[in-house]
Design a protein around this motif. Structure first.
Motif, PDB file in Angstrom:
ATOM      1  N   SER A 111      -3.962   0.575  -2.398  1.00 53.56           N
ATOM      2  CA  SER A 111      -3.390  -0.771  -2.372  1.00 53.56           C
ATOM      3  C   SER A 111      -2.986  -1.167  -3.781  1.00 53.56           C
ATOM      4  O   SER A 111      -3.581  -0.705  -4.757  1.00 53.56           O
ATOM      5  CB  SER A 111      -4.404  -1.775  -1.833  1.00 53.56           C
ATOM      6  N   LYS A 147       0.836  -1.194   0.000  1.00 56.33           N
ATOM      7  CA  LYS A 147       0.000   0.000   0.000  1.00 56.33           C
ATOM      8  C   LYS A 147       0.871   1.244   0.000  1.00 56.33           C
ATOM      9  O   LYS A 147       2.020   1.221   0.453  1.00 56.33           O
ATOM     10  CB  LYS A 147      -0.950   0.001   1.191  1.00 56.33           C
ATOM     11  N   THR A 152      -5.066   6.225   0.922  1.00 57.38           N
ATOM     12  CA  THR A 152      -4.233   5.026   0.868  1.00 57.38           C
ATOM     13  C   THR A 152      -4.642   4.222  -0.355  1.00 57.38           C
ATOM     14  O   THR A 152      -5.832   4.019  -0.593  1.00 57.38           O
ATOM     15  CB  THR A 152      -4.420   4.169   2.134  1.00 57.38           C
TER      16      THR A 152
END
Length: 164
Positions: free
Chosen positions: A118, A71, A116
């Protein structure tokens, strides 16, 4: 009784052959953690995850490919307290570059802006001819609205792990 003895012979032969000629080795994956950041005092951009070095059955040849998963975080995150990092108008981009010796053989990037992200992908190919010897991970920050200057944290080099 004779049939039982004759039936046992092939089973015993198979057991001896298995000990004398072990099965052909299967491809191996060696997983190692990675981490890098943008190098600023707030650590606005940071990444972490794993590098899965994929070796073929003829190991210890160089890694044929590297599975990357992890991530990327760009601050401030919605869950951050207000005092952690103020919004500076920059986004963060992580770049992964695979090398075979000194030659680049693969590159992938991912970007996040106050969030964030991934990711999961493969660097290199499935052929041992690719021979990935290292992966360099670097996090850079770029203005979202204005023109650069951009800046980057230190590149972090991960060497292919040795195969025993």
């Amino acid at each position: 009784m004779r049939r039982a003895r004759f039936a046992a012979i092939p089973a015993a032969a198979a057991a001896v052959a298995a000990l004398a000629f072990p099965a052909v080795a299967h491809a191996a994956v060696i997983t190692r953690p990675f981490a890098a950041d943008s190098g600023d005092s707030c650590r606005y951009g940071s990444t972490e995850g794993t590098l899965g070095w994929q070796y073929g059955p003829a190991s210890p040849l160089p890694a044929a490919g590297v599975a990357v998963s992890g991530k990327l975080a760009d601050r401030p995150l919605p869950s951050d307290p207000a005092a952690v990092c103020r919004d500076d108008g920059y986004s963060s981009t992580v770049t992964f570059v695979a090398y075979a010796g000194g030659a680049e053989v693969g590159r992938q990037s991912r970007t996040a802006d106050n969030a964030t992200t991934s990711f999961a992908f493969i660097l290199g190919g499935t052929s041992a001819a690719t021979g990935i010897s290292s992966v360099v991970v670097q996090v850079c920050r770029t203005p979202v609205v204005t023109l650069p200057p951009s800046y980057c944290g230190k590149p972090v080099t991960y060497l292919a792990p040795p195969v025993a």
